[in-house]
Design a protein around this motif. Structure first.
Motif, PDB file in Angstrom:
ATOM      1  N   PHE A 134       0.803  -1.217   0.000  1.00 40.15           N
ATOM      2  CA  PHE A 134       0.000   0.000   0.000  1.00 40.15           C
ATOM      3  C   PHE A 134       0.842   1.276   0.000  1.00 40.15           C
ATOM      4  N   ASP A 135       2.076   1.165  -0.476  1.00 40.18           N
ATOM      5  CA  ASP A 135       2.980   2.319  -0.487  1.00 40.18           C
ATOM      6  C   ASP A 135       2.439   3.480  -1.317  1.00 40.18           C
ATOM      7  N   HIS A 136       1.726   3.170  -2.409  1.00 39.15           N
ATOM      8  CA  HIS A 136       1.198   4.238  -3.264  1.00 39.15           C
ATOM      9  C   HIS A 136       0.142   5.064  -2.545  1.00 39.15           C
ATOM     10  N   PHE A 137      -0.639   4.414  -1.689  1.00 44.21           N
ATOM     11  CA  PHE A 137      -1.625   5.157  -0.906  1.00 44.21           C
ATOM     12  C   PHE A 137      -0.948   5.909   0.243  1.00 44.21           C
ATOM     13  N   GLN A 138       0.092   5.310   0.814  1.00 43.23           N
ATOM     14  CA  GLN A 138       0.833   5.992   1.867  1.00 43.23           C
ATOM     15  C   GLN A 138       1.472   7.263   1.324  1.00 43.23           C
ATOM     16  N   LYS A 139       1.881   7.223   0.061  1.00 49.43           N
ATOM     17  CA  LYS A 139       2.475   8.397  -0.583  1.00 49.43           C
ATOM     18  C   LYS A 139       1.470   9.548  -0.626  1.00 49.43           C
ATOM     19  N   VAL A 140       0.208   9.209  -0.904  1.00 46.53           N
ATOM     20  CA  VAL A 140      -0.854  10.219  -0.922  1.00 46.53           C
ATOM     21  C   VAL A 140      -0.969  10.874   0.455  1.00 46.53           C
ATOM     22  N   LEU A 141      -0.995  10.043   1.493  1.00 52.17           N
ATOM     23  CA  LEU A 141      -1.106  10.549   2.863  1.00 52.17           C
ATOM     24  C   LEU A 141       0.115  11.381   3.250  1.00 52.17           C
ATOM     25  N   ASP A 142       1.301  10.915   2.848  1.00 56.05           N
ATOM     26  CA  ASP A 142       2.529  11.634   3.176  1.00 56.05           C
ATOM     27  C   ASP A 142       2.572  13.025   2.547  1.00 56.05           C
ATOM     28  N   LYS A 143       1.890  13.182   1.421  1.00 54.59           N
ATOM     29  CA  LYS A 143       1.836  14.487   0.752  1.00 54.59           C
ATOM     30  C   LYS A 143       0.783  15.404   1.383  1.00 54.59           C
ATOM     31  N   GLY A 144       0.066  14.881   2.382  1.00 55.34           N
ATOM     32  CA  GLY A 144      -0.963  15.683   3.027  1.00 55.34           C
ATOM     33  C   GLY A 144      -2.224  15.821   2.198  1.00 55.34           C
ATOM     34  N   ILE A 145      -2.407  14.902   1.227  1.00 52.38           N
ATOM     35  CA  ILE A 145      -3.574  14.941   0.350  1.00 52.38           C
ATOM     36  C   ILE A 145      -4.667  14.042   0.938  1.00 52.38           C
ATOM     37  N   PRO A 146      -5.898  14.546   1.051  1.00 49.77           N
ATOM     38  CA  PRO A 146      -6.982  13.741   1.626  1.00 49.77           C
ATOM     39  C   PRO A 146      -7.180  12.420   0.890  1.00 49.77           C
ATOM     40  N   LEU A 147      -7.325  11.349   1.646  1.00 55.81           N
ATOM     41  CA  LEU A 147      -7.566  10.015   1.104  1.00 55.81           C
ATOM     42  C   LEU A 147      -8.630   9.334   1.943  1.00 55.81           C
ATOM     43  N   VAL A 148      -9.651   8.797   1.270  1.00 53.16           N
ATOM     44  CA  VAL A 148     -10.703   8.040   1.943  1.00 53.16           C
ATOM     45  C   VAL A 148     -10.867   6.717   1.209  1.00 53.16           C
ATOM     46  N   LEU A 149     -10.900   5.628   1.945  1.00 50.55           N
ATOM     47  CA  LEU A 149     -11.130   4.310   1.368  1.00 50.55           C
ATOM     48  C   LEU A 149     -12.562   3.869   1.655  1.00 50.55           C
ATOM     49  N   PHE A 150     -13.152   3.141   0.699  1.00 53.57           N
ATOM     50  CA  PHE A 150     -14.497   2.609   0.932  1.00 53.57           C
ATOM     51  C   PHE A 150     -14.570   1.150   0.496  1.00 53.57           C
ATOM     52  N   ASP A 151     -15.451   0.421   1.109  1.00 51.88           N
ATOM     53  CA  ASP A 151     -15.724  -0.994   0.843  1.00 51.88           C
ATOM     54  C   ASP A 151     -14.486  -1.857   1.026  1.00 51.88           C
ATOM     55  N   ARG A 152     -13.602  -1.905   0.018  1.00 51.89           N
ATOM     56  CA  ARG A 152     -12.382  -2.699   0.140  1.00 51.89           C
ATOM     57  C   ARG A 152     -11.297  -1.834   0.782  1.00 51.89           C
ATOM     58  N   ILE A 153     -11.033  -2.124   2.026  1.00 54.97           N
ATOM     59  CA  ILE A 153     -10.115  -1.277   2.792  1.00 54.97           C
ATOM     60  C   ILE A 153      -8.952  -2.121   3.316  1.00 54.97           C
ATOM     61  N   THR A 154      -8.031  -1.490   3.999  1.00 52.37           N
ATOM     62  CA  THR A 154      -6.945  -2.194   4.684  1.00 52.37           C
ATOM     63  C   THR A 154      -6.694  -1.526   6.018  1.00 52.37           C
ATOM     64  N   ASN A 155      -6.299  -2.313   6.982  1.00 52.69           N
ATOM     65  CA  ASN A 155      -5.964  -1.763   8.292  1.00 52.69           C
ATOM     66  C   ASN A 155      -4.494  -1.376   8.387  1.00 52.69           C
ATOM     67  N   GLU A 156      -3.775  -1.506   7.268  1.00 54.17           N
ATOM     68  CA  GLU A 156      -2.353  -1.161   7.248  1.00 54.17           C
ATOM     69  C   GLU A 156      -2.120   0.330   7.014  1.00 54.17           C
ATOM     70  N   LEU A 157      -3.197   1.079   6.752  1.00 54.79           N
ATOM     71  CA  LEU A 157      -3.086   2.521   6.542  1.00 54.79           C
ATOM     72  C   LEU A 157      -3.927   3.257   7.581  1.00 54.79           C
ATOM     73  N   GLU A 158      -3.391   4.356   8.106  1.00 56.70           N
ATOM     74  CA  GLU A 158      -4.157   5.203   9.016  1.00 56.70           C
ATOM     75  C   GLU A 158      -4.944   6.190   8.171  1.00 56.70           C
ATOM     76  N   VAL A 159      -6.137   5.789   7.792  1.00 58.23           N
ATOM     77  CA  VAL A 159      -6.916   6.560   6.832  1.00 58.23           C
ATOM     78  C   VAL A 159      -8.402   6.412   7.143  1.00 58.23           C
ATOM     79  N   SER A 160      -9.188   7.422   6.808  1.00 60.09           N
ATOM     80  CA  SER A 160     -10.635   7.347   7.021  1.00 60.09           C
ATOM     81  C   SER A 160     -11.241   6.314   6.081  1.00 60.09           C
TER      82      SER A 160
END
Length: 340
Positions: A134-160
């Motif tokens: 999930f590094d590509h999604f972590q990159k989004v978070l690291d850039k301070g860009i809002p990210l929200v996951l729905f339905d298919r999610i992972t607990n490996e990211l601290e994300v809404s």
């Protein structure tokens, strides 16, 4: 004017005004007269001027665009969630860019990168089945860009996150099957690292346990849960010679595949085998018999996902505590599980 895309400088040259005046006019600045705005807009149309979205985003810091990544757009569930997202976004003057991962990790990574390059204000995504990094999604978070996951999610990211209670949905299905007289229930699941299938498996197992029925690993079939997978899984169970009286699939598509094989082999549904799916895809109400399933509240999920996203935009806090919203599913009982 040289050939190529028209610019604000071309409009300015034609009207003998400054480029900054053209820019303000196109952005409806109160500093520009209504007459000048009309002239600029008319000339922009005449020259087929298309605004440079990325340049505008760089200047303003906002693109008013949201990237939405789904595994596939031709599933009723995902298209309905997107509809729910768009209903909220459009009311706030935001546009949605829809991208499909086709359940490919590489495609998902490339899509997220493309959306970042397009300067979207944020990303909403449902994770591809084949994604385990999930590094590509972590990159989004690291850039301070809002990210929200729905339905298919992972607990490996601290994300809404926005999900339905997959555990409850599966529990309700299996409880319904057992109360209908079933004790040997086949379950189709996925081996991937996506929490929804793990939660549905837990619901299946706990419903059996609460009714005093032992778990039998031989009744579990793992696949990608497409229609052909459902056919193959059903054939595998039959070839094993294992006794079964119901099939609960974590996907309506695999349930449809199972129905095809059961009919081809002469099994009567629901008299000999009860059948249930998950997702409430439109075709489940038109099969013979109609398939019992779980409604995932797709449009409400889209609404809540968008509202969660815009709350992040409004607050603008990088250290915002991630929120997890869990919607309640609805068991839709149809003739595939009703003997009478």
């Amino acid at each position: 004017m040289k050939k190529g895309k028209a610019t604000i400088h071309d409009i300015a040259e034609k009207l003998n005004i400054t480029a900054s005046t053209v820019s303000r006019a196109l952005n409806d600045s109160p500093r520009i007269s209504e007459n000048t705005k009309k002239l600029v807009i008319k000339m922009a149309k005449h020259l087929n001027y298309q605004p440079n979205h990325i340049a505008s985003a760089l200047r303003s810091g906002k693109s008013k665009l949201i990237g939405v990544v789904v595994p596939t757009a031709n599933r009723n569930f995902f298209s309905s969630v997107v509809r729910g997202i768009e209903e909220i976004a459009n009311n706030l003057d935001y546009k949605v860019i829809i991208s499909q991962s086709y359940d490919s990790y590489k495609k998902e990574v490339d899509t997220v990168e493309a959306l970042l390059n397009a300067r979207v204000d944020g990303i909403i995504a449902s994770i591809a089945k084949n994604t385990e990094n999930f590094d590509h999604f972590q990159k989004v978070l690291d850039k301070g860009i809002p990210l929200v996951l729905f339905d298919r999610i992972t607990n490996e990211l601290e994300v809404s996150q926005v999900v339905i209670d997959d555990y409850l949905g599966a529990y309700q299905v299996v409880d319904h099957l057992i109360k209908g007289g079933c004790k040997k229930i086949v379950h189709f699941t996925s081996p991937k690292k996506i929490s929804i299938y793990k939660d549905r498996m837990r619901g299946y197992e706990d419903a059996l346990k609460d009714h005093g029925i032992s778990f039998n690993a031989e009744l579990i079939e793992e696949s990608n849960l497409q229609l052909e997978d459902g056919r193959n899984s059903m054939e595998n169970i039959i070839k094993k010679g294992i006794s079964f009286d119901a099939v609960f699939s974590s996907s309506d598509y695999a349930a449809m595949g199972a129905m095809q094989i059961l009919k081809e082999k002469g099994f009567k549904i629901p008299e000999q085998v009860m059948l249930a799916g998950f997702g409430n895809e439109p075709f489940t109400s038109f099969t013979d018999p109609p398939i019992t399933t779980v409604d995932q509240k797709s449009i409400p999920m889209g609404h809540v996902t968008a509202e969660t996203f815009f709350a992040l935009i409004k607050n603008g806090k990088k250290d915002e505590v991630p929120q997890k919203t869990v919607l309640k599913p609805e068991l839709i009982v149809r003739k595939s599980t009703q003997k009478n």
